[in-house]
Design a protein around this motif. Structure first.
Motif, PDB file in Angstrom:
ATOM      1  N   SER A   1       6.743   8.529  -4.496  1.00 40.54           N
ATOM      2  CA  SER A   1       5.486   8.409  -3.763  1.00 40.54           C
ATOM      3  C   SER A   1       5.088   9.739  -3.138  1.00 40.54           C
ATOM      4  CB  SER A   1       5.616   7.349  -2.663  1.00 40.54           C
ATOM      5  OG  SER A   1       5.963   6.106  -3.216  1.00 40.54           O
TER       6      SER A   1
ATOM      7  N   GLN B   1       1.486  10.950  -2.501  1.00 43.58           N
ATOM      8  CA  GLN B   1       0.613   9.776  -2.528  1.00 43.58           C
ATOM      9  C   GLN B   1       0.670   8.980  -1.234  1.00 43.58           C
ATOM     10  OE1 GLN B   1       1.243   7.394  -6.136  1.00 43.58           O
ATOM     11  NE2 GLN B   1       2.389   9.109  -6.990  1.00 43.58           N
ATOM     12  N   THR B   2       1.630   9.280  -0.381  1.00 38.31           N
ATOM     13  CA  THR B   2       1.796   8.502   0.852  1.00 38.31           C
ATOM     14  C   THR B   2       1.562   9.372   2.073  1.00 38.31           C
ATOM     15  OG1 THR B   2       3.333   7.132   2.121  1.00 38.31           O
ATOM     16  CG2 THR B   2       4.290   8.954   0.879  1.00 38.31           C
ATOM     17  N   GLU B   3       1.005   8.751   3.091  1.00 36.96           N
ATOM     18  CA  GLU B   3       0.785   9.410   4.374  1.00 36.96           C
ATOM     19  C   GLU B   3       1.605   8.745   5.466  1.00 36.96           C
ATOM     20  OE1 GLU B   3      -3.366   9.032   5.040  1.00 36.96           O
ATOM     21  OE2 GLU B   3      -3.958  10.072   3.190  1.00 36.96           O
TER      22      GLU B   3
ATOM     23  N   GLU C   1      -4.478   3.934  -4.927  1.00 36.90           N
ATOM     24  CA  GLU C   1      -3.204   4.630  -4.742  1.00 36.90           C
ATOM     25  C   GLU C   1      -2.076   3.932  -5.492  1.00 36.90           C
ATOM     26  OE1 GLU C   1      -5.176   3.669  -2.394  1.00 36.90           O
ATOM     27  OE2 GLU C   1      -5.921   5.482  -1.381  1.00 36.90           O
TER      28      GLU C   1
ATOM     29  N   ARG D   1       0.035   4.347  -0.038  1.00 36.51           N
ATOM     30  CA  ARG D   1      -0.449   5.384   0.881  1.00 36.51           C
ATOM     31  C   ARG D   1       0.001   5.115   2.305  1.00 36.51           C
ATOM     32  NH1 ARG D   1      -4.388   5.459   4.343  1.00 36.51           N
ATOM     33  NH2 ARG D   1      -5.127   3.441   3.586  1.00 36.51           N
ATOM     34  N   ARG D   2       0.010   3.863   2.728  1.00 32.01           N
ATOM     35  CA  ARG D   2       0.316   3.546   4.126  1.00 32.01           C
ATOM     36  C   ARG D   2       1.800   3.313   4.367  1.00 32.01           C
ATOM     37  NH1 ARG D   2      -2.507  -1.242   7.819  1.00 32.01           N
ATOM     38  NH2 ARG D   2      -1.348  -0.777   9.731  1.00 32.01           N
TER      39      ARG D   2
ATOM     40  N   ASP E   1       0.851  -1.189   0.000  1.00 30.98           N
ATOM     41  CA  ASP E   1       0.000   0.000   0.000  1.00 30.98           C
ATOM     42  C   ASP E   1       0.888   1.240   0.000  1.00 30.98           C
ATOM     43  OD1 ASP E   1      -1.782   2.044   0.472  1.00 30.98           O
ATOM     44  OD2 ASP E   1      -2.949   0.932   1.953  1.00 30.98           O
TER      45      ASP E   1
END
Length: 650
Positions: free
Chosen positions: A518, A521-523, A554, A509-510, A507
């Protein structure tokens, strides 16, 4: 007894590794990791039982039934009787040095330690025999599944690729719904079932959670990960008594709650302590077995081909560090196998002028003496009967072979940066500080941790019974709270699959890293990010291997962004187009077709020298990935035999 089984189990000939030099497969020993199906492992396990009996019986015989004073002619033997020639009465024969059976049996019975060890060996052998019987039943179940459910006869199985078998499995799920909680199985679901625990291990190595890097006096940073130590890690975490998983599919619910994390960490610490103490108690027996098995396995090889110990192999740590999430065993073996030659060339490019001169002179002096001894034996073969002559010839031959391995090829060109890029084309992972420092000894030493000498591998396995208990008791126990937090924070439940490592979902995002295309697009926080772009690289690798898989939103954005970048560079000029067209993975990105049906040449590598940080790190991925064929099909059965799943054999 389970701990002892670990050490016995990995003392087997390595299973035709693709990442080893030709002709040296018989030098390596470790637990097969699924490269061959159970239909191949069954005869291997059967002959291991015979080997175990032979080693125990033969060792007992050597210690109790041989008169070494007679064998070494320290005591005269006088044959009497009319049947003997007078000239042969003082000649020692092999039967003269062997005790009569009654005397041999009495010698064994009088030694309480021998009796105790034989009882332990018998119990262990019976336990292994039961396991073989259970494996036979399991194999029969797998065989029936392939014949009745997948409609694949056993004589045809070797002609199927993994992708073809996987497609049949997905189609079968649509027809019979073997997994009742999901209408369809995806490729990722299948990989998750097969690689559930391995993905956890890859993630823990990636986040430096397992204590495999040791700081030792004089030696500095040393990586120590053996099959015995890895077996104990898995025993503690996944399937042993007191492990974190309550079955093969689910993490125990109490480890998913944060309220009692300190108490759970104390429980885990106690489990690690008990297993560490068990290893410590079994250490003498395991060590004896290790030494005996190594002696019987390697003595002839060292005599025949001593230079083989100077060859290299991918270390166990390297296999975990370089493994993508959701990368099957045959995919990993193939990728590292293609990277064997370029990595060997890079490591061999480092030479010491002083060591080279010393090796040449040692080889010269040893060769001179050996030449004289050989000439004397040719002139009169009775020279061989002189005491220690044969030993001297053998030792001198070994010395010459070893010293020649330190003499570099006179035609070798010093180009470490280019060689390291060729290595990167296959291993896909390279720390930033390697860039521009390929000629430094520090970089070479770090590569050596991934690509170790076989002699070092054998030495580590011999030391493993001694070192493993201390790593468990004094290092792993201190990681108990971190391990509890890791499994709580990075475990997710997938319907029809069970609990898996969240990193294995790839993932962006994660778990994405903004330095790997990224950004935006990533948190993920620093704690949540996979190191070295593992999430992004694993996603691209899985997408190429499984082109019909539909990634989440994502991840789809990331893949589209990468494809767009590749298309732009493909239009950048003839040289760039040639570079991209030669990379199998890049060819897949430029089209909608899979690389699954393409076998790349053995030395197929990209020739990029522009590896930079930020967006251009996609060149790590564009570098050669290669083919993915294999005939490993036990995976299929593992993929469907899980919670709420039937085999669809009715």
């Amino acid at each position: 007894m389970a701990n002892f089984e670990a050490y016995q189990e990995y003392q087997r000939i390595e299973d035709f590794e693709e990442d080893s030099p030709p002709g040296e497969e018989d030098l390596l020993v470790h637990v097969p990791e699924g490269l061959k199906g159970k239909h191949i492992n069954l005869p291997i396990t059967f002959f291991e039982l015979i080997q175990f009996l032979f080693v125990v019986t033969f060792t007992t015989f050597l210690f109790n039934c041989v008169e070494y004073d007679v064998l070494f002619a320290n005591r005269a033997v006088n044959h009497t009787g009319p049947a003997h020639n007078p000239l042969d009465r003082n000649k020692v024969t092999l039967p003269d040095a062997i005790l009569p059976s009654q005397q041999c049996t009495q010698s064994i019975q009088e030694n309480s330690w021998i009796i105790f060890l034989l009882i332990m060996a018998a119990i262990f052998w019976i336990y292994r025999l039961v396991k073989v019987f259970c494996n036979v039943l399991s194999y029969w179940e797998i065989r029936q599944f392939y014949i009745k459910a997948l409609k694949i006869r056993m004589d045809e199985l070797c002609n199927f690729t993994w992708q073809e078998v996987q497609d049949r499995l997905i189609s079968l799920q649509r027809e019979q719904q073997m997994c009742i909680h999901k209408k369809e199985l995806t490729e990722l679901d299948i990989y998750h079932r097969i690689l559930r625990f391995k993905n956890y291990m890859v993630a823990m190595v990636n986040k430096s959670l397992l204590p495999v890097q040791l700081q030792l006096p004089l030696l500095g940073n040393v990586v120590f990960l053996t099959q015995g130590l890895k077996y104990n890690f898995e025993l503690i975490l996944f399937w042993g008594p007191g492990s974190l998983f309550q079955n093969k599919w689910n993490l125990h619910p109490k480890y998913k709650r944060a309220g009692n994390r300190l108490e759970l960490a104390q429980q885990l610490s106690r489990v690690i302590l008990l297993i560490g103490l068990a290893n410590l108690l079994l250490c003498p027996f395991i060590l004896v077995w290790q030494v005996l098995y190594a002696f019987f396995s390697y003595t002839e090889i060292i005599r025949r081909e001593p230079g083989s110990l100077g060859a290299r192999r991918w270390s166990l740590y390297g296999r975990l560090y370089l493994r993508h999430f959701n990368e099957l065993d045959h995919e990993l073996h193939g990728r590292l196998g293609r990277g064997y030659k370029p990595t060997s060339k890079y490591m061999n490019s480092f030479t010491s002028p002083l060591l080279t001169v010393l090796a040449k002179n040692v080889a010269f002096f040893s060769g001179s003496v050996l030449a004289v001894l050989i000439a004397l034996t040719v002139y009169d073969e009775d020279v061989l009967t002189v005491q220690h002559i044969l030993t001297a010839i053998t030792v001198l031959g070994v010395v010459i072979t070893i010293t020649r391995s330190f003499i570099p090829d006179e035609h070798m060109v010093w180009c470490p940066e280019q060689l390291l890029q060729y290595v990167l084309a296959h291993i896909h992972y390279m720390p930033d500080h390697w860039r521009g420092n390929a000629n430094k000894s520090e970089t070479r030493d770090e590569v050596a941790q991934l690509f170790q000498y076989k002699a070092v591998f054998i030495l580590e396995e011999l030391l493993s019974p001694i070192v493993t208990p201390f790593i468990l008791i004094f290092l792993l126990r201190n990681k108990s709270l971190e391990i509890i937090d890791f499994f709580r924070n990075f475990t997710v439940e997938v319907v029809g699959v069970g609990d898996i490592c969240s990193f294995a979902q790839m993932d962006i995002r994660r778990h994405g890293n903004p330095m790997w295309m990224s950004e935006g697009q990533t948190e993920a926080s620093v704690y949540q990010q996979a190191e070295n772009g593992k999430t992004e690289l694993s996603l691209m690798h899985f997408t190429i291997k499984n082109p019909h898989w539909q990634p989440p939103q994502e991840s789809s954005v990331f893949i589209s962004h990468l494809k767009e970048k590749v298309h732009q560079d493909a239009q950048g000029g003839p040289s760039t187009q040639l570079l991209l067209s030669e990379a199998p993975l890049c060819s897949s990105l430029l089209s909608n077709e899979s690389a699954s049906g393409v076998r790349s040449p053995e030395d197929h590598v990209s020739h990029t020298n522009t590896i930079q940080q930020g967006a251009t790190k996609y060149f790590f991925i564009i570098s050669c990935v290669g083919g993915q064929h294999t005939h490993t099909h036990t995976h299929t059965f593992q993929a469907v035999k899980g919670p709420n799943c039937s085999l669809g054999l009715e």
